[in-house]
Design an enzyme around this catalytic site. Sequence first.
Site, short mmCIF file in Angstrom:
data_model
loop_
_atom_site.label_atom_id
_atom_site.label_comp_id
_atom_site.label_asym_id
_atom_site.label_seq_id
_atom_site.Cartn_x
_atom_site.Cartn_y
_atom_site.Cartn_z
N ASN A 112 0.85 -1.20 0.00
CA ASN A 112 0.00 0.00 0.00
C ASN A 112 0.88 1.25 0.00
OD1 ASN A 112 0.65 -0.71 2.71
ND2 ASN A 112 -1.04 0.50 3.51
N GLU A 167 0.40 5.24 0.48
CA GLU A 167 -0.56 6.26 0.89
C GLU A 167 -0.17 7.63 0.33
OE1 GLU A 167 -0.91 5.79 5.17
OE2 GLU A 167 -2.14 4.00 4.88
N CYS A 178 -4.07 0.53 -2.55
CA CYS A 178 -3.94 -0.65 -1.69
C CYS A 178 -2.87 -1.61 -2.24
CB CYS A 178 -5.25 -1.41 -1.63
SG CYS A 178 -6.57 -0.56 -0.76
N GLU A 185 -3.08 -4.86 -2.69
CA GLU A 185 -3.59 -5.86 -3.64
C GLU A 185 -3.62 -5.30 -5.05
OE1 GLU A 185 -4.84 -4.90 -0.77
OE2 GLU A 185 -6.07 -6.43 0.20
N CYS A 238 -10.22 -5.01 0.81
CA CYS A 238 -11.32 -4.05 0.70
C CYS A 238 -12.14 -4.32 -0.57
CB CYS A 238 -10.78 -2.62 0.69
SG CYS A 238 -10.14 -2.09 -0.90
N CYS A 251 -10.51 -3.56 -4.04
CA CYS A 251 -9.53 -4.59 -4.43
C CYS A 251 -10.22 -5.87 -4.87
CB CYS A 251 -8.57 -4.86 -3.27
SG CYS A 251 -7.43 -3.50 -3.00
N1 THU Z 1 -5.34 -1.26 2.57
C1 THU Z 1 -4.81 -2.14 1.68
O1 THU Z 1 -3.67 -1.98 1.23
N2 THU Z 1 -5.57 -3.19 1.29
C2 THU Z 1 -6.84 -3.43 1.71
O2 THU Z 1 -7.50 -4.32 1.19
C3 THU Z 1 -7.38 -2.63 2.81
C4 THU Z 1 -6.67 -1.37 3.11
C5 THU Z 1 -4.52 -0.11 3.00
C6 THU Z 1 -5.01 1.22 2.50
C7 THU Z 1 -4.44 2.15 3.53
O3 THU Z 1 -3.12 2.47 3.16
C8 THU Z 1 -4.39 1.32 4.80
O4 THU Z 1 -4.49 -0.03 4.39
C9 THU Z 1 -5.49 1.63 5.81
O5 THU Z 1 -6.74 1.61 5.20
#
Ligand code: THU
Length: 134
Positions: free
Chosen positions: A45, A47, A56, A58, A87, A90
Amino acid sequence: MDKKTKEKLVQAALEAQKQAYAPYSKFKVGAAVLAEDGIIYKGANIENAAYPSTICAERSAIVTAISAGNRKVNAIAVVTRNAGSPCGACRQVMREFGGVDLPILIANEAGEIVDETDLSVLLPRSFGPEDLEE
Ligand code: THU
Protein backbone atom coordinates in the site's frame (compact mmCIF):
# COMPACT_ATOMS: atom_id res chain seq x y z
CA MET A 1 -2.23 -24.66 -5.11
CA ASP A 2 0.55 -26.75 -3.60
CA LYS A 3 2.07 -26.03 -0.20
CA LYS A 4 5.35 -24.70 -1.61
CA THR A 5 3.57 -22.22 -3.90
CA LYS A 6 1.49 -20.98 -0.97
CA GLU A 7 4.63 -20.47 1.10
CA LYS A 8 6.35 -18.59 -1.72
CA LEU A 9 3.36 -16.31 -2.23
CA VAL A 10 3.06 -15.49 1.48
CA GLN A 11 6.82 -14.92 1.69
CA ALA A 12 6.64 -12.49 -1.24
CA ALA A 13 3.72 -10.67 0.40
CA LEU A 14 5.75 -10.35 3.60
CA GLU A 15 8.65 -8.87 1.63
CA ALA A 16 6.27 -6.45 -0.09
CA GLN A 17 4.81 -5.37 3.25
CA LYS A 18 8.26 -4.07 4.23
CA GLN A 19 8.08 -1.59 1.33
CA ALA A 20 4.69 -0.19 2.35
CA TYR A 21 4.41 3.58 2.54
CA ALA A 22 1.82 4.06 5.25
CA PRO A 23 2.79 7.12 7.33
CA TYR A 24 -0.85 8.11 7.92
CA SER A 25 -2.61 4.89 8.87
CA LYS A 26 0.53 3.04 10.02
CA PHE A 27 -1.27 -0.01 8.64
CA LYS A 28 1.22 -1.76 6.38
CA VAL A 29 -0.11 -4.18 3.79
CA GLY A 30 1.80 -6.49 1.47
CA ALA A 31 0.43 -8.51 -1.41
CA ALA A 32 1.77 -10.93 -3.99
CA VAL A 33 0.14 -12.42 -7.05
CA LEU A 34 1.09 -15.47 -9.06
CA ALA A 35 0.55 -14.34 -12.65
CA GLU A 36 -0.15 -16.40 -15.74
CA ASP A 37 3.51 -16.10 -16.79
CA GLY A 38 4.47 -18.05 -13.64
CA ILE A 39 6.13 -15.05 -12.01
CA ILE A 40 5.20 -13.69 -8.57
CA TYR A 41 4.60 -9.93 -8.55
CA LYS A 42 4.62 -7.92 -5.33
CA GLY A 43 2.79 -4.81 -4.21
CA ALA A 44 2.43 -2.69 -1.08
CA ASN A 45 0.00 0.00 0.00
CA ILE A 46 1.22 3.46 -0.93
CA GLU A 47 -0.56 6.26 0.89
CA ASN A 48 -0.89 9.91 0.02
CA ALA A 49 -1.32 13.15 1.96
CA ALA A 50 -4.51 13.48 -0.09
CA TYR A 51 -5.86 10.31 1.54
CA PRO A 52 -8.14 8.99 -1.24
CA SER A 53 -5.18 8.91 -3.63
CA THR A 54 -3.82 5.95 -1.66
CA ILE A 55 -3.46 2.65 -3.50
CA CYS A 56 -3.94 -0.65 -1.69
CA ALA A 57 -1.36 -3.44 -1.73
CA GLU A 58 -3.59 -5.86 -3.64
CA ARG A 59 -4.22 -3.47 -6.49
CA SER A 60 -0.56 -2.44 -6.46
CA ALA A 61 0.49 -6.08 -6.97
CA ILE A 62 -2.15 -6.74 -9.63
CA VAL A 63 -1.33 -3.65 -11.71
CA THR A 64 2.35 -4.55 -11.55
CA ALA A 65 1.59 -7.99 -12.99
CA ILE A 66 -0.70 -6.57 -15.65
CA SER A 67 1.81 -3.86 -16.56
CA ALA A 68 4.37 -6.62 -17.19
CA GLY A 69 2.08 -8.03 -19.87
CA ASN A 70 -0.08 -10.49 -17.98
CA ARG A 71 -3.85 -10.54 -18.36
CA LYS A 72 -4.60 -13.09 -15.66
CA VAL A 73 -3.50 -13.76 -12.09
CA ASN A 74 -3.95 -17.26 -10.68
CA ALA A 75 -3.61 -16.61 -6.94
CA ILE A 76 -3.07 -13.79 -4.45
CA ALA A 77 -1.65 -13.57 -0.93
CA VAL A 78 -2.22 -10.62 1.39
CA VAL A 79 -0.37 -9.88 4.62
CA THR A 80 -1.35 -7.45 7.40
CA ARG A 81 -0.66 -7.39 11.14
CA ASN A 82 -4.14 -8.74 11.86
CA ALA A 83 -4.77 -10.83 8.73
CA GLY A 84 -7.31 -8.28 7.55
CA SER A 85 -9.58 -8.99 4.62
CA PRO A 86 -9.22 -7.17 1.26
CA CYS A 87 -11.32 -4.05 0.70
CA GLY A 88 -14.20 -3.87 -1.77
CA ALA A 89 -12.31 -1.98 -4.46
CA CYS A 90 -9.53 -4.59 -4.43
CA ARG A 91 -12.06 -7.42 -4.64
CA GLN A 92 -13.49 -5.85 -7.78
CA VAL A 93 -10.04 -5.54 -9.37
CA MET A 94 -9.35 -9.18 -8.43
CA ARG A 95 -12.58 -10.03 -10.26
CA GLU A 96 -11.30 -8.36 -13.43
CA PHE A 97 -7.98 -10.19 -13.58
CA GLY A 98 -8.46 -13.24 -11.37
CA GLY A 99 -11.91 -14.40 -12.34
CA VAL A 100 -14.73 -15.50 -10.05
CA ASP A 101 -12.75 -18.26 -8.30
CA LEU A 102 -9.40 -16.58 -7.66
CA PRO A 103 -7.68 -18.35 -4.71
CA ILE A 104 -6.94 -15.89 -1.87
CA LEU A 105 -4.54 -16.42 1.03
CA ILE A 106 -4.86 -14.03 3.96
CA ALA A 107 -1.93 -14.14 6.37
CA ASN A 108 -0.55 -12.34 9.40
CA GLU A 109 2.92 -10.90 9.92
CA ALA A 110 4.16 -14.22 11.23
CA GLY A 111 3.39 -15.64 7.80
CA GLU A 112 0.58 -17.80 9.13
CA ILE A 113 -2.31 -18.28 6.72
CA VAL A 114 -5.35 -17.35 8.80
CA ASP A 115 -7.91 -17.52 6.01
CA GLU A 116 -7.71 -19.49 2.78
CA THR A 117 -10.62 -18.60 0.58
CA ASP A 118 -11.55 -17.54 -2.93
CA LEU A 119 -13.20 -14.61 -4.64
CA SER A 120 -16.57 -16.33 -5.05
CA VAL A 121 -16.81 -16.16 -1.24
CA LEU A 122 -15.52 -12.59 -0.85
CA LEU A 123 -17.39 -11.20 -3.86
CA PRO A 124 -20.46 -13.31 -4.63
CA ARG A 125 -22.75 -12.56 -7.58
CA SER A 126 -20.14 -10.20 -8.97
CA PHE A 127 -20.09 -7.98 -12.04
CA GLY A 128 -17.30 -8.74 -14.46
CA PRO A 129 -16.05 -8.38 -18.05
CA GLU A 130 -18.51 -11.00 -19.34
CA ASP A 131 -21.40 -8.80 -18.29
CA LEU A 132 -20.43 -6.25 -20.92
CA GLU A 133 -20.50 -8.78 -23.75
CA GLU A 134 -23.25 -8.16 -26.28
N1 THU B 1 -5.34 -1.26 2.57
C1 THU B 1 -4.81 -2.14 1.68
O1 THU B 1 -3.67 -1.98 1.23
N2 THU B 1 -5.57 -3.19 1.29
C2 THU B 1 -6.84 -3.43 1.71
O2 THU B 1 -7.50 -4.32 1.19
C3 THU B 1 -7.38 -2.63 2.81
C4 THU B 1 -6.67 -1.37 3.11
C5 THU B 1 -4.52 -0.11 3.00
C6 THU B 1 -5.01 1.22 2.50
C7 THU B 1 -4.44 2.15 3.53
O3 THU B 1 -3.12 2.47 3.16
C8 THU B 1 -4.39 1.32 4.80
O4 THU B 1 -4.49 -0.03 4.39
C9 THU B 1 -5.49 1.63 5.81
O5 THU B 1 -6.74 1.61 5.20
